[in-house]
Design a protein around this motif. Sequence first.
Motif, short mmCIF file in Angstrom:
data_model
loop_
_atom_site.label_atom_id
_atom_site.label_comp_id
_atom_site.label_asym_id
_atom_site.label_seq_id
_atom_site.Cartn_x
_atom_site.Cartn_y
_atom_site.Cartn_z
N ALA A 19 -4.68 7.09 -7.06
CA ALA A 19 -5.59 6.12 -7.17
C ALA A 19 -6.02 5.57 -5.67
O ALA A 19 -7.32 5.53 -5.53
N ALA A 20 -5.36 5.78 -4.76
CA ALA A 20 -5.68 5.33 -3.26
C ALA A 20 -6.38 6.40 -2.71
O ALA A 20 -7.17 6.14 -2.01
N ARG A 21 -5.85 7.54 -3.12
CA ARG A 21 -6.73 8.73 -2.48
C ARG A 21 -8.22 8.64 -3.13
O ARG A 21 -9.17 9.08 -2.20
N ILE A 22 -8.37 8.25 -4.32
CA ILE A 22 -9.80 8.14 -4.96
C ILE A 22 -10.59 7.17 -4.39
O ILE A 22 -11.51 7.36 -3.95
N LEU A 23 -9.83 6.02 -4.10
CA LEU A 23 -10.39 4.79 -3.41
C LEU A 23 -11.12 5.13 -2.13
O LEU A 23 -12.19 4.93 -1.73
N GLY B 60 0.88 -1.03 0.19
CA GLY B 60 0.08 -0.12 -0.11
C GLY B 60 0.96 1.17 0.09
O GLY B 60 1.98 1.32 0.06
N VAL B 61 0.05 2.34 -0.24
CA VAL B 61 0.76 3.66 0.06
C VAL B 61 0.16 4.56 1.05
O VAL B 61 -1.27 4.41 1.18
N LEU B 62 0.52 5.62 1.29
CA LEU B 62 -0.38 6.59 2.41
C LEU B 62 -1.14 7.42 1.61
O LEU B 62 -0.75 7.95 0.87
N ALA B 63 -2.57 7.50 1.87
CA ALA B 63 -3.43 8.07 1.59
C ALA B 63 -4.40 8.64 2.58
O ALA B 63 -4.70 8.02 3.16
N PRO B 64 -4.86 9.91 2.34
CA PRO B 64 -5.98 10.32 3.36
C PRO B 64 -7.25 9.52 3.42
O PRO B 64 -8.01 9.27 2.26
N PHE B 65 -7.83 9.08 4.40
CA PHE B 65 -8.88 8.44 4.74
C PHE B 65 -9.63 9.28 5.83
O PHE B 65 -9.12 9.34 6.95
#
Length: 303
Positions: free
Chosen positions: A264-268, A204-209
């Motif tokens: 992509a991770a941010r959008i997810l 994974g990568v760090l993305a805002p949740f």
Amino acid sequence: MKKKGKNRPLVGFMFRMVIRCLSCFSLKQAHHYGIIIGWCLWLLPNSLKATTRDNIRYAYPDYLPGQRHRLIRTSLIELGKGFCELGDLWCWPREKLLPLVQDDGGVDTIKEALKRGRGVIVLSPHLGAWELMGWYWSIHFPITSLYRPPRVRSMADFMRQVRQREGAKLVPTEVSGIKALFKALKNNEVVGILPDQDPGKKGGVLAPFFNHPANTITLISKLIRKAGAPVFFTFAERLPKGAGYKIHVIEAGRGLDASDEQEAARILNRQIEQCVQLVPAQYLWSYGRYRKVKQHLRRQQLQ
């Protein structure tokens, strides 16, 4: 070599017995006992309450104290229900469980998407009765799902058995499992993934949740780019008074296949948030989604 979990046969035996006992109750009764457990979690100091409190504080910083307390309490009650319903979800036969499921066209939506011939990816966050989703799709379609076993092996055997009882195929979160997902999509089958599970150090990568960094899976964007499969977010909303479950099937928005993994991770995560906002109290706020990130940041501060 990958480390195997501990065996602890007594723990596995007790776990199976508790689940079997819970399966003797109606769903309404099971949820009633879950409410009692939830109130105990709310009233007594415990790690589940602490994690729930912290995560909700991160997610809803603008809430007034009263609003936040109500959401924490309701979330813990839903957590109690989620545990007590496992007996019914894991042990009841199809003829007994299926009448409790309300689906207004979800199966038809997946069937229509399969006509494209590229398979379908269903993303089921830890929302509502998330344990129901793999079982529900497996009675309608061939499905292959990523599976991370618990640390106690004697529990893992039982959990695999009940989750695969209708023909679902569980594959490990390693290279062989990822290959199995690609193969399933190539065969125009359904693939199931928990999109908000911590994927580990390399996945994974760090993305805002909810505005805070969380380790976010990158496999989903890779699957979409390579297979071109349509994607849907799905979850089973827990209905009040043990009335059953309502299936939600939401077509994913654009951007999940972005070549930039961070984007992509941010959008997810943003699309998972949109699902959570439909029934926020039924999200698994007790899951330590930010725990490893906080530990990493703490180590950096100490260096």
